[in-house]
Design an enzyme around this catalytic site. Structure first.
Site, PDB file in Angstrom:
ATOM      1  N   GLU A 325       0.846  -1.201   0.000  1.00 57.51           N
ATOM      2  CA  GLU A 325       0.000   0.000   0.000  1.00 57.51           C
ATOM      3  C   GLU A 325       0.872   1.236   0.000  1.00 57.51           C
ATOM      4  O   GLU A 325       0.605   2.218  -0.675  1.00 57.51           O
ATOM      5  CB  GLU A 325      -0.907  -0.005   1.244  1.00 57.51           C
ATOM      6  CG  GLU A 325      -1.883   1.167   1.315  1.00 57.51           C
ATOM      7  CD  GLU A 325      -1.324   2.397   2.020  1.00 57.51           C
ATOM      8  OE1 GLU A 325      -1.925   3.471   1.914  1.00 57.51           O
ATOM      9  OE2 GLU A 325      -0.264   2.305   2.665  1.00 57.51           O
ATOM     10  N   GLU A 326       1.951   1.180   0.799  1.00 58.41           N
ATOM     11  CA  GLU A 326       2.715   2.391   1.097  1.00 58.41           C
ATOM     12  C   GLU A 326       3.314   3.071  -0.127  1.00 58.41           C
ATOM     13  O   GLU A 326       3.425   4.282  -0.181  1.00 58.41           O
ATOM     14  CB  GLU A 326       3.842   2.075   2.101  1.00 58.41           C
ATOM     15  CG  GLU A 326       3.347   1.671   3.488  1.00 58.41           C
ATOM     16  CD  GLU A 326       2.642   2.804   4.230  1.00 58.41           C
ATOM     17  OE1 GLU A 326       2.496   3.897   3.663  1.00 58.41           O
ATOM     18  OE2 GLU A 326       2.226   2.561   5.374  1.00 58.41           O
TER      19      GLU A 326
HETATM   20 ZN    ZN Z   1      -1.162   2.419   6.202  1.00 58.95          ZN
END
Ligand code: ZN
Length: 485
Positions: A325-326
Site C-alpha cells: 500500500e505504502e
Molecule cells: Zn497504512
C-alpha cells in the site's frame, strides 16, 4: 377467492415488510450483538499484531521481509480456521534505502535527523553540499522564480496540524509528494521537508514521494520536527546556512508479492462478497504495528470470529491483507483490476479497510445506494454501545478500497480516533507498545458487527457511479491517492 387471498397475503406481508426494509431478522441482530460483546471480552487481535511485528518485524515491500510476511500471514489465516486461504500476485518496482545523514556545515555545525522519502534517488554516491533556502509552504516554493534555486537545497517548513480525524495530513502531505518535482523545476539540487507528522520526537517521518517525466530527479528527505525547528532558527539568524546531505537509495527492478486473502464462505450467496482488510507491508524503520499490522489483525480476527459462528452469514466475507500500500496502493489496485477483469465488481456488496492506526472507532460511515442506507443505520444501532455514531454524507473508503470503489463498488468506513496516529506514522517509533489491546478489541467488535450484518442482510448495497479519472494529480493529495488521513 382471489381477493381474500391477496388481502391475506398483504396482511402477512405487512409486518415482514417492515423488517424486510433492512433484510435482517432478530436472530441476525442478536448474533451481531453477541459477536460484539465477545470481542470486547478479549480478542486475539493483539496477539496477532504481536506475532507479526515480532516474528516478521519491518515489512518493506519487495524485500525478503515482504515474502516472510506473506508466508506468516497465510499460515496464520489457515490456523484461524477460515474456509479458504489463497494468494494473488501483485507486482511493483522495488525501492531500497541504504544510508541517510544530514549535517549543518555553517554557520552552526551539527548533525540533523533526516530520513529519505520513499522512492527518492540518492545523492549520487557522495554527499552533496549546498545552501538551504526555506519556503513556508509548497505553494511558496511553486511561486519562486524559475532558476532561482540553482545549486541550492529547497527546504519546505510547513507543519502538519493535529486533528482527531487526521485532516491535517491532506493539506501538509503535498510537500512530501511533490516537493522534489517543484524544487527541481526551480533548479534545486535536493529538497528537504519538515516531517509530515505531529510528534516532537526526534524521529523523521518517511513516506512516498514521486517524480514526473521531464523534470530532473533530485534527492528528497524529511527532517524530524525538532530538527526542522532547529534549521528554521538557524535560517532566521540571517547568515547563509550550508548543509551536507548524504542519501543512498535506489529503485531496483520489479518484485512480485501477494495479497493474502481469507474467506468465510457465504451460506446462501457465496458469490456475493463483503470485504474487510488492511495492508500487510510497512515502511522499513518501524515494525509497522499501527500502520498497518493493527488493521490486518483487527479485520482478520473479526472475520475469523464470524467464521466460528454456528451458521455462516448469507454472503461470503473476504479478509484481504493487501500488498504494498505504502508505495502506491499496488495491492488494492491489483485486487480491483482482477475483479474488473472477471466481471466481479457488482459481486462486491460492501468493502472496508482498517488503515488508520489502533485508536478506537467512533463513527460508521458508508457509500451505498439510498435504498440500502437503512441497513447502515441498523448496523449503526448495534455499534452504538461501542461509542460509534452513524454519520451520513461524510467519510470515504480506505486507501486500498479506493481502486474498487472507483470502479463502482460500495464502501463502509469505521472512522478511528487518530489523535496520536501521526505521532508514530512512518517512523521508527511505530512499534507494538503504541497499541492498547482494549482499543484493538473495540475495533474487532466494530468490524465483526459491520461485516457480519452486511453479509447477512438480504438488501443489495448496489453499485456507485464510476469515478472518472482526474485529469491531473491534485497537489495536496498523497501520491497514493489516499484521502486526508
Ligand atoms: Zn497504512
Amino acid at each position: 377467492m382471489r381477493t381474500p387471498l391477496l388481502l391475506l397475503a398483504l396482511a402477512l406481508a405487512a409486518p415482514l415488510a417492515a423488517s424486510d426494509d433492512i433484510g435482517l431478522d432478530a436472530q441476525a441482530i442478536a448474533a451481531a450483538a453477541q459477536l460484539r460483546d465477545r470481542a470486547l471480552e478479549g480478542s486475539e487481535a493483539f496477539a496477532f499484531v504481536e506475532g507479526l511485528t515480532t516474528e516478521v518485524g519491518p515489512r518493506l515491500a519487495g524485500t525478503e521481509a515482504d515474502a516472510r510476511a506473506v508466508e506468516w500471514t497465510k499460515r496464520r489465516f489457515e490456523a484461524m480456521g477460515f474456509d479458504r486461504v489463497y494468494l494473488e500476485p501483485v507486482t511493483f518496482p522495488v525501492w531500497l534505502r541504504h544510508r541517510e545523514s544530514a549535517e549543518v556545515l555553517s554557520p552552526f555545525p551539527q548533525k540533523l535527523v533526516v530520513t529519505a522519502l520513499g522512492g527518492s534517488i540518492g545523492t549520487g554516491g557522495a554527499p552533496l553540499e549546498a545552501e538551504v533556502v526555506e519556503f513556508a509552504t509548497l505553494d511558496e516554493l511553486k511561486a519562486a522564480p524559475a532558476g532561482s534555486l540553482a545549486g541550492k537545497i529547497a527546504f519546505i517548513s510547513n507543519r502538519m496540524v493535529r486533528f482527531k480525524d487526521g485532516r491535517g495530513y491532506g493539506p501538509a502531505v503535498g510537500a512530501r509528494s511533490n516537493g522534489a518535482v517543484e524544487a527541481a523545476r526551480k533548479g534545486a539540487v535536493a529538497v528537504l521537508i519538515r516531517s509530515i507528522g505531529t510528534s516532537n520526537d526526534r524521529f523523521a517521518h518517511t513516506g512516498n514521494m514521486r517524480y514526473v517525466p521531464d523534470v530532473p530527479r533530485i534527492p528528497a528527505g524529511a527532517l524530524s520536527n525538532p530538527d526542522a525547528d532547529q534549521l528554521v532558527r538557524m535560517l532566521r539568524a540571517g547568515q547563509p546556512v550550508r548543509l551536507r546531505l548524504d542519501i543512498s537509495a535506489e529503485t531496483v527492478g520489479e518484485y512480485t508479492s501477494h495479497n493474502v486473502i481469507a474467506e468465510v464462505t457465504g451460506r446462501e450467496l457465496p458469490g456475493e462478497v463483503v470485504t474487510i482488510g488492511g495492508h500487510l507491508d510497512s515502511w522499513d524503520q518501524g515494525t509497522g504495528a499501527i500502520d498497518d499490522g493493527a488493521g490486518v489483525a483487527i479485520t482478520a480476527v473479526a472475520g475469523a470470529m464470524i467464521g466460528r459462528l454456528e451458521r455462516a452469514p448469507r454472503r461470503t466475507i473476504r479478509v484481504i491483507a493487501y500488498a504494498n500500500e505504502e508505495q502506491g496502493l499496488y495491492g488494492g489496485k491489483a485486487y480491483a483490476e482482477a475483479r474488473a477483469a472477471a466481471g466481479e465488481i457488482g459481486a462486491h456488496q460492501l468493502s472496508a479497510e482498517s488503515d488508520f492506526g489502533a485508536g478506537r472507532v467512533y463513527a460508521l460511515r458508508a457509500g451505498v445506494t439510498p435504498a440500502a442506507w437503512p441497513v447502515i443505520e441498523r448496523i449503526g444501532q448495534v455499534l452504538a454501545p461501542l461509542g460509534v455514531a452513524t454519520e451520513q454524507g461524510v467519510g470515504g473508503p480506505g486507501p486500498d478500497v479506493g481502486p474498487i470503489v472507483a470502479k463502482g463498488a460500495t464502501w463502509a468506513q469505521l472512522a478511528q480516533d487518530g489523535t496520536d496516529y501521526f505521532d508514530y506514522h512512518h517512523t521508527p517509533n511505530d512499534t507494538l507498545d503504541k497499541i492498547d489491546p482494549k482499543a484493538l478489541d473495540q475495533q474487532v467488535a466494530a468490524y465483526a458487527v459491520l461485516a457480519y450484518l452486511a453479509a447477512e442482510t438480504t438488501v443489495d448495497f448496489g453499485t456507485l457511479p464510476v469515478a472518472t479519472p482526474a485529469p491531473a494529480p491534485a497537489p495536496a493529495q498523497d501520491p497514493a491517492g489516499k484521502p486526508a488521513r
